[in-house]
Design a protein around this motif. Structure first.
Motif, mmCIF file in Angstrom:
data_model
loop_
_atom_site.group_PDB
_atom_site.id
_atom_site.type_symbol
_atom_site.label_atom_id
_atom_site.label_comp_id
_atom_site.label_asym_id
_atom_site.label_seq_id
_atom_site.Cartn_x
_atom_site.Cartn_y
_atom_site.Cartn_z
ATOM 1 N N LYS A 1 0.633 -1.309 -0.366
ATOM 2 C CA LYS A 1 0.261 -0.112 0.335
ATOM 3 C C LYS A 1 0.974 1.182 -0.194
ATOM 4 O O LYS A 1 0.558 2.320 -0.452
ATOM 5 C CB LYS A 1 -0.876 0.105 0.935
ATOM 6 C CG LYS A 1 -0.209 0.081 2.740
ATOM 7 C CD LYS A 1 -1.647 0.496 3.392
ATOM 8 C CE LYS A 1 -0.515 0.027 4.993
ATOM 9 N NZ LYS A 1 0.180 1.426 5.562
ATOM 10 N N ALA B 1 3.609 1.296 -1.932
ATOM 11 C CA ALA B 1 5.211 0.810 -2.543
ATOM 12 C C ALA B 1 4.871 1.478 -3.379
ATOM 13 O O ALA B 1 5.625 2.096 -3.681
ATOM 14 C CB ALA B 1 5.245 -1.111 -2.834
ATOM 15 N N PHE B 2 3.792 1.838 -3.551
ATOM 16 C CA PHE B 2 3.646 3.300 -5.430
ATOM 17 C C PHE B 2 4.376 3.822 -4.958
ATOM 18 O O PHE B 2 4.748 4.706 -5.525
ATOM 19 C CB PHE B 2 2.604 2.734 -5.972
ATOM 20 C CG PHE B 2 2.442 3.459 -6.740
ATOM 21 C CD1 PHE B 2 2.428 3.383 -7.761
ATOM 22 C CD2 PHE B 2 1.233 4.706 -6.993
ATOM 23 C CE1 PHE B 2 2.420 3.956 -9.267
ATOM 24 C CE2 PHE B 2 1.145 5.237 -8.265
ATOM 25 C CZ PHE B 2 1.345 4.723 -9.634
ATOM 26 N N LEU C 1 7.788 3.895 -4.814
ATOM 27 C CA LEU C 1 8.677 4.138 -5.765
ATOM 28 C C LEU C 1 8.812 4.735 -6.699
ATOM 29 O O LEU C 1 9.982 5.336 -7.027
ATOM 30 C CB LEU C 1 7.858 2.234 -6.632
ATOM 31 C CG LEU C 1 8.780 1.811 -8.175
ATOM 32 C CD1 LEU C 1 10.454 2.280 -7.474
ATOM 33 C CD2 LEU C 1 7.844 0.796 -8.576
ATOM 34 N N VAL D 1 13.478 -3.698 -7.369
ATOM 35 C CA VAL D 1 12.505 -4.322 -6.330
ATOM 36 C C VAL D 1 11.780 -5.070 -6.786
ATOM 37 O O VAL D 1 11.677 -6.125 -7.860
ATOM 38 C CB VAL D 1 11.483 -3.029 -7.142
ATOM 39 C CG1 VAL D 1 9.853 -2.795 -5.736
ATOM 40 C CG2 VAL D 1 12.025 -1.649 -7.544
ATOM 41 N N THR D 2 11.470 -5.945 -6.236
ATOM 42 C CA THR D 2 11.241 -7.613 -6.046
ATOM 43 C C THR D 2 9.146 -7.228 -5.735
ATOM 44 O O THR D 2 8.759 -6.568 -5.859
ATOM 45 C CB THR D 2 10.829 -8.239 -4.769
ATOM 46 O OG1 THR D 2 9.963 -7.329 -3.469
ATOM 47 C CG2 THR D 2 12.229 -7.849 -4.270
ATOM 48 N N ASP D 3 8.646 -8.397 -6.515
ATOM 49 C CA ASP D 3 7.248 -8.393 -6.827
ATOM 50 C C ASP D 3 6.754 -8.540 -5.176
ATOM 51 O O ASP D 3 7.499 -9.167 -4.824
ATOM 52 C CB ASP D 3 6.838 -9.812 -7.500
ATOM 53 C CG ASP D 3 6.803 -10.034 -8.970
ATOM 54 O OD1 ASP D 3 7.048 -8.681 -9.685
ATOM 55 O OD2 ASP D 3 8.232 -10.447 -9.167
ATOM 56 N N PRO D 4 5.326 -8.014 -5.222
ATOM 57 C CA PRO D 4 4.919 -8.095 -4.186
ATOM 58 C C PRO D 4 4.784 -8.897 -3.553
ATOM 59 O O PRO D 4 3.913 -10.001 -4.066
ATOM 60 C CB PRO D 4 2.916 -7.223 -4.011
ATOM 61 C CG PRO D 4 3.249 -6.645 -5.041
ATOM 62 C CD PRO D 4 4.763 -7.098 -5.970
ATOM 63 N N VAL E 1 6.588 -5.686 0.450
ATOM 64 C CA VAL E 1 7.685 -5.345 -1.171
ATOM 65 C C VAL E 1 9.296 -4.481 -1.264
ATOM 66 O O VAL E 1 9.307 -4.071 -0.143
ATOM 67 C CB VAL E 1 7.049 -4.198 -2.249
ATOM 68 C CG1 VAL E 1 8.134 -4.098 -3.579
ATOM 69 C CG2 VAL E 1 5.600 -4.304 -2.578
ATOM 70 N N PHE F 1 12.780 -2.856 -1.896
ATOM 71 C CA PHE F 1 13.761 -1.996 -2.911
ATOM 72 C C PHE F 1 15.152 -2.214 -2.121
ATOM 73 O O PHE F 1 15.635 -2.148 -1.244
ATOM 74 C CB PHE F 1 13.338 -0.996 -2.460
ATOM 75 C CG PHE F 1 11.573 -0.228 -2.965
ATOM 76 C CD1 PHE F 1 11.222 -0.601 -1.627
ATOM 77 C CD2 PHE F 1 10.996 0.600 -4.236
ATOM 78 C CE1 PHE F 1 9.276 -0.141 -2.669
ATOM 79 C CE2 PHE F 1 9.973 -0.066 -4.582
ATOM 80 C CZ PHE F 1 8.771 -0.152 -3.291
#
Lengths: 260, 260
Positions: A41, A43-44, A47, A62-65, A110, A112
């Motif tokens: 929530k 992470a966007f 980023l 960056v990893t996939d959630p 997520v 980073f």
């Protein structure tokens, strides 16, 4: 027996809990990174913040959630176990310092990986440019500046910089070398007069350690990976996990992979 | 009266609906971009996809969710009105082609401005390197390759490339020049034998137009901004809004701002 020049050997020693110390100097030539982990929530926004402030927050991966795997930069690695020390923050307050985050992992997290200055310091030293805080066995001096980062969603705050005193006749070379590494902070954000960044007294650091600035040396300032952590912390997210200072993630990437 | 060299004049003509044509050649020296708009629920995956495939999807700017303003790259601009033509896709199907998206705007939409090849083509021509599709008054030839993009969340698919035939003795210069512009696709992904990219017949294009390749010319392939649109379309998101082909967003950024 840990082979300090071999990434697999070092990573498995870290995973087994046998290497508990800072990672500086381990696996020379391999890229090390800062770590920040946030729930999806947030992470966007984070980023976006990184993208808008690429000198302070250069994204390495960056990893996939929910996925703890880092196959793009370190096949087989697991972000939950493969750093020597982590910090757990809840609403901006340090709750624990731990050797593994397996029990804190959630399926919405997520991770980073953010570029760190080790790569460009290595390149500077190879070019014969001295790094004072390494000579003095200290951490780099870091300062909160009067420059605002470009905000993104909930994230906003000042730029943090690190400083390295560079002999006058090597300043141009230091700019050229670090400019070749935009994914690890890149060219300096300022050189010369500290007061232009709002730094009144170069001996008064906000993070790290104060270092000697000799006659004939110019203070040179680079955007610092502490910026996103400081910014995220001030926003007090419900949960944020970071590396403990100096205890970085060691990737399979080579420093030279990051050269432009 | 539209001053084609003035970004304010051109942008307000577009906003008033007076300029309805492709934007190639408008405001020379200013950066033009591709546009992709997605709901926030798909935006994180899309942003990750872009970050993992920076040659195909170089991000110039991303808006805050719900905000149509582009102040970082074009103060005062509004993404809902300031492109001459848009396409509305629902579940991957083209629903409408419109001159404004005000009535489609939602408070969860995120706009992505993605670098476009106009900037590097301009730099190539300034260096005396001919651009065949411009000489022939066509669109660039584009091909779906056998290379997979790095997937991210729901987004995955093949890399799309554009091709420009370059005289043999200018190929090195073309590589050097475009490498200086990583935010508009950067260096070529391949040069020479098209079959290495899975392209069996250079005259059979997947998008754009076929162009003449003369004796003594090498086909040079660059990652193409059609990639993220093609990938997003194949995923069939509930709503996706893009620029109509050739009808780009004109920023206040100068081409030289993107040089490394």
């Amino acid at each position: 027996m840990i082979d300090r020049n071999d990434v697999s050997s070092v990573r498995s020693a870290i995973r087994r809990g046998e290497w508990k110390s800072p990672t500086a100097g381990l696996v020379p030539g391999n890229v090390q990174t800062n770590l920040a982990i946030l729930p999806k929530k947030d992470a966007f926004d984070f980023l976006l913040f990184a993208l808008r402030n690429p000198q302070a927050c250069p994204i390495i991966d960056v990893t996939d959630p929910g996925s703890p795997y880092l196959d793009r930069v370190a096949p087989g690695a697991d972000v939950r176990t493969d750093l020597p020390k982590y910090r757990i923050y809840r609403k901006g307050v340090l709750e624990a310092e731990v050797k593994s985050i397996e029990k804190y992992w959630q399926d919405d997290l997520v991770a980073f990986l953010i570029g760190c200055s080790f790569t460009f310091e290595h390149a500077l030293m190879e070019a014969g440019i001295p790094i004072r805080h390494i000579e003095e066995g200290k951490n780099a001096p870091m300062y909160v500046t009067n420059r605002k980062c470009v905000p993104a969603g909930i994230f906003h705050g000042p730029l943090v910089v690190s400083m390295r005193p560079i002999p006058n006749d090597m300043v141009v070379k230091a700019v050229q070398i670090t400019a070749r590494f935009p994914r690890v902070h890149g060219a300096p954000v300022h050189l010369g007069n500290p007061s232009e960044l709002g730094i009144k007294d170069i001996s008064k650091i906000d993070f790290g350690d104060s270092v000697t600035v000799k006659d004939g040396e110019v203070p040179v300032f680079w955007a610092c990976g502490v910026t996103p952590q400081a910014v995220a912390m001030s926003v007090k997210p419900d949960l944020m996990i970071t590396h403990a200072p100096g205890h970085m993630f060691i990737t399979d990437l080579k420093d030279q992979d990051l050269v432009l």
